[in-house]
Design an enzyme around this catalytic site. Structure first.
Site, PDB file in Angstrom:
ATOM      1  N   LYS A  75      56.962  47.484  91.717  1.00 59.71           N
ATOM      2  CA  LYS A  75      58.431  47.417  91.719  1.00 59.71           C
ATOM      3  C   LYS A  75      59.020  46.972  93.070  1.00 59.71           C
ATOM      4  O   LYS A  75      60.214  47.136  93.328  1.00 59.71           O
ATOM      5  CB  LYS A  75      59.084  48.747  91.286  1.00 59.71           C
ATOM      6  CG  LYS A  75      58.655  49.274  89.943  1.00 59.71           C
ATOM      7  CD  LYS A  75      58.544  48.226  88.867  1.00 59.71           C
ATOM      8  CE  LYS A  75      59.866  47.656  88.433  1.00 59.71           C
ATOM      9  NZ  LYS A  75      59.647  46.515  87.492  1.00 59.71           N
ATOM     10  N   ARG A 158      60.101  47.681  99.394  1.00 54.90           N
ATOM     11  CA  ARG A 158      61.559  47.854  99.410  1.00 54.90           C
ATOM     12  C   ARG A 158      61.864  49.307  99.713  1.00 54.90           C
ATOM     13  O   ARG A 158      60.948  50.141  99.748  1.00 54.90           O
ATOM     14  CB  ARG A 158      62.179  47.400  98.090  1.00 54.90           C
ATOM     15  CG  ARG A 158      61.910  48.316  96.931  1.00 54.90           C
ATOM     16  CD  ARG A 158      62.094  47.631  95.612  1.00 54.90           C
ATOM     17  NE  ARG A 158      63.478  47.564  95.190  1.00 54.90           N
ATOM     18  CZ  ARG A 158      63.833  47.395  93.908  1.00 54.90           C
ATOM     19  NH1 ARG A 158      62.903  47.288  92.964  1.00 54.90           N
ATOM     20  NH2 ARG A 158      65.092  47.344  93.564  1.00 54.90           N
ATOM     21  N   SER A 166      63.419  52.435  90.487  1.00 50.23           N
ATOM     22  CA  SER A 166      62.961  51.259  89.758  1.00 50.23           C
ATOM     23  C   SER A 166      61.706  51.595  88.939  1.00 50.23           C
ATOM     24  O   SER A 166      61.555  51.159  87.789  1.00 50.23           O
ATOM     25  CB  SER A 166      62.675  50.144  90.763  1.00 50.23           C
ATOM     26  OG  SER A 166      62.192  49.015  90.123  1.00 50.23           O
ATOM     27  N   TYR A 266      69.178  36.138  92.706  1.00 51.52           N
ATOM     28  CA  TYR A 266      68.847  34.730  92.899  1.00 51.52           C
ATOM     29  C   TYR A 266      67.913  34.261  91.794  1.00 51.52           C
ATOM     30  O   TYR A 266      67.048  35.016  91.327  1.00 51.52           O
ATOM     31  CB  TYR A 266      68.183  34.509  94.266  1.00 51.52           C
ATOM     32  CG  TYR A 266      69.213  34.332  95.356  1.00 51.52           C
ATOM     33  CD1 TYR A 266      69.694  33.064  95.665  1.00 51.52           C
ATOM     34  CD2 TYR A 266      69.732  35.431  96.040  1.00 51.52           C
ATOM     35  CE1 TYR A 266      70.657  32.888  96.649  1.00 51.52           C
ATOM     36  CE2 TYR A 266      70.701  35.266  97.023  1.00 51.52           C
ATOM     37  CZ  TYR A 266      71.159  33.990  97.323  1.00 51.52           C
ATOM     38  OH  TYR A 266      72.119  33.826  98.285  1.00 51.52           O
ATOM     39  N   GLY A 282      65.270  43.320  87.615  1.00 50.89           N
ATOM     40  CA  GLY A 282      66.671  43.413  88.024  1.00 50.89           C
ATOM     41  C   GLY A 282      67.476  44.239  87.049  1.00 50.89           C
ATOM     42  O   GLY A 282      68.613  43.894  86.710  1.00 50.89           O
TER      43      GLY A 282
HETATM   44  P1  A3P Z   1      64.581  46.321  89.503  1.00 50.92           P
HETATM   45  O1  A3P Z   1      64.340  45.788  88.129  1.00 50.92           O
HETATM   46  O2  A3P Z   1      64.370  47.769  89.607  1.00 50.92           O
HETATM   47  O3  A3P Z   1      65.869  45.882  90.112  1.00 50.92           O
HETATM   48  P2  A3P Z   1      58.161  43.870  90.466  1.00 50.92           P
HETATM   49  O4  A3P Z   1      58.115  42.428  90.090  1.00 50.92           O
HETATM   50  O5  A3P Z   1      57.209  44.183  91.589  1.00 50.92           O
HETATM   51  O6  A3P Z   1      58.006  44.758  89.281  1.00 50.92           O
HETATM   52  O7  A3P Z   1      59.574  44.158  91.081  1.00 50.92           O
HETATM   53  C1  A3P Z   1      60.727  44.150  90.297  1.00 50.92           C
HETATM   54  C2  A3P Z   1      61.911  44.088  91.203  1.00 50.92           C
HETATM   55  O8  A3P Z   1      62.025  42.789  91.773  1.00 50.92           O
HETATM   56  C3  A3P Z   1      63.220  44.294  90.511  1.00 50.92           C
HETATM   57  O9  A3P Z   1      63.445  45.682  90.454  1.00 50.92           O
HETATM   58  C4  A3P Z   1      64.217  43.526  91.378  1.00 50.92           C
HETATM   59  O10 A3P Z   1      65.049  44.356  92.142  1.00 50.92           O
HETATM   60  C5  A3P Z   1      63.319  42.737  92.330  1.00 50.92           C
HETATM   61  N1  A3P Z   1      63.700  41.346  92.518  1.00 50.92           N
HETATM   62  C6  A3P Z   1      63.605  40.690  93.685  1.00 50.92           C
HETATM   63  N2  A3P Z   1      64.076  39.457  93.579  1.00 50.92           N
HETATM   64  C7  A3P Z   1      64.470  39.297  92.298  1.00 50.92           C
HETATM   65  C8  A3P Z   1      65.051  38.208  91.593  1.00 50.92           C
HETATM   66  N3  A3P Z   1      65.314  37.058  92.196  1.00 50.92           N
HETATM   67  N4  A3P Z   1      65.348  38.391  90.292  1.00 50.92           N
HETATM   68  C9  A3P Z   1      65.106  39.580  89.680  1.00 50.92           C
HETATM   69  N5  A3P Z   1      64.553  40.653  90.307  1.00 50.92           N
HETATM   70  C10 A3P Z   1      64.236  40.513  91.608  1.00 50.92           C
END
Ligand code: A3P
Length: 318
Positions: A75, A158, A166, A266, A282
């Site tokens: 996450k 993070r 998350s 983004y 996200g």
């Molecule tokens: P959340 O869904 O809790 O906001 P991972 O890929 O390691 O599972 O991490 C998921 C997280 O990537 C998401 O957590 C989000 O906050 C983050 N993230 C970073 N950049 C992003 C982007 N451009 N679009 C969507 N999520 C992004």
């Protein structure tokens, strides 16, 4: 029939009750038709050799062991990092999480099996895979080291409290998809009126503990830490740092990123194609009582300090 309808209803009620958008962050819009948990942007990994026609890999390409691995944290933004890095023409990314070093049934099959999970790539390309569970699995660092002591590792982190929320949200949605009920976040975070330090998601955010395991096998200069909070707010500078760390030519541009107001994140622009991450990335986090939230922040205060000392750098965390 009745019980599955009841489970579905319960899931929906829980969802509405708990998952209100976090005020500091816009909620994500749903991407219809996308598969939860599936990679949404990666190139398709080729599986046969050939001459480049009919989707077969072009001559001269081969599957290679990764020269860099995104080891975590779960996450932290690992998918976003992989997809952004894949914008570079000299990067070939494995589509799925491979779980080679942490799952015995995979590890026991050896490096030949691992190589077979990698995409076909040309000799100048770097192969990269991401498995976020590697970071917190104690046996993994030694195994990665025995494969390649010179490997470059990417670790995206993070704010540890935000990561806990998350983490909870991901498991919550996994249950909702299976039409299973799931307790509220308070039920995990609080035990006997105190912060439940036995909650696994808390442990995963103790970054100094896990990094320590890696530093027994790799010098810090081999581990590049990506600031996951900055990657959310302004991805391009973070990706430039990754390019430099991997000694890639600077080919990713600011124009490869654009802010999508609907998603609140983004998204990527590549050869005129606009792509956002899957709707599972996200998501809105549950609203947590501010007093409980400050207990969480307090809990991470010392571990964060230890982590900053370990890496000689600070992060803008609570
Ligand atoms: P959340 O869904 O809790 O906001 P991972 O890929 O390691 O599972 O991490 C998921 C997280 O990537 C998401 O957590 C989000 O906050 C983050 N993230 C970073 N950049 C992003 C982007 N451009 N679009 C969507 N999520 C992004």
């Amino acid at each position: 029939m009745v019980s599955s309808t009841a489970a579905l209803l319960l899931g929906a009620v829980l969802l509405v009750a708990q998952l209100q958008p976090v005020p500091s962050r816009p909620a994500a819009a749903a991407a219809p038709g996308a598969e939860p948990g599936q990679p949404e942007l990666s190139r398709r990994a080729a599986t046969v050799q050939g001459d480049g026609r009919d989707g077969a890999p072009p001559n001269g390409s081969a599957q290679q062991l990764p020269q860099t691995i995104i080891i975590g944290v779960r996450k932290g933004g690992t998918r976003a990092l992989l997809e952004m890095l894949s914008l570079h023409p000299d990067v070939a990314a494995a589509e799925n999480e491979v779980h080679f070093f942490d799952w015995e049934e995979h590890y026991s099959q050896g490096l030949g099996w691992y190589r077979g999970q990698m995409p076909f790539s040309s000799p100048q390309q770097l192969t990269v895979e991401k498995t976020p569970a590697y970071f917190t699995s104690p046996k993994v660092p030694e195994r990665v080291h025995s494969m390649n002591p010179g490997i470059r590792l990417l670790l995206i982190l993070r704010d540890p409290s935000e990561r806990v929320l998350s983490d909870y949200t991901q498991v919550f949605y996994n249950h909702v998809q299976k039409r299973k009920p799931y307790p509220s976040i308070e039920e995990f975070l609080v035990r006997d009126g105190r912060l439940n330090v036995g909650y696994k998601a808390l442990n995963r955010s103790l970054y100094h503990v896990h990094l320590h395991n890696w530093l027994r096998f790799f010098p810090l200069r081999r581990i590049h830490i990506v600031d996951g909070d900055r990657l959310i707010r302004d991805p391009f500078p973070e990706i430039q740092k990754v390019e430099r760390f991997l000694k890639l030519s600077p080919q990713i541009n600011a124009s490869n990123f654009y802010f999508n107001k609907t998603k609140g994140f983004y998204c990527l622009r590549d050869s005129g194609r606009d792509r956002c991450l899957h709707e599972s990335k996200g998501r809105a986090h549950p609203r947590v009582d501010p007093r409980l939230l400050s207990k969480l922040h307090e809990y991470f205060h010392e571990p964060n300090k230890k982590f900053f000392e370990l890496v000689g750098r600070t992060f803008d965390w609570h």
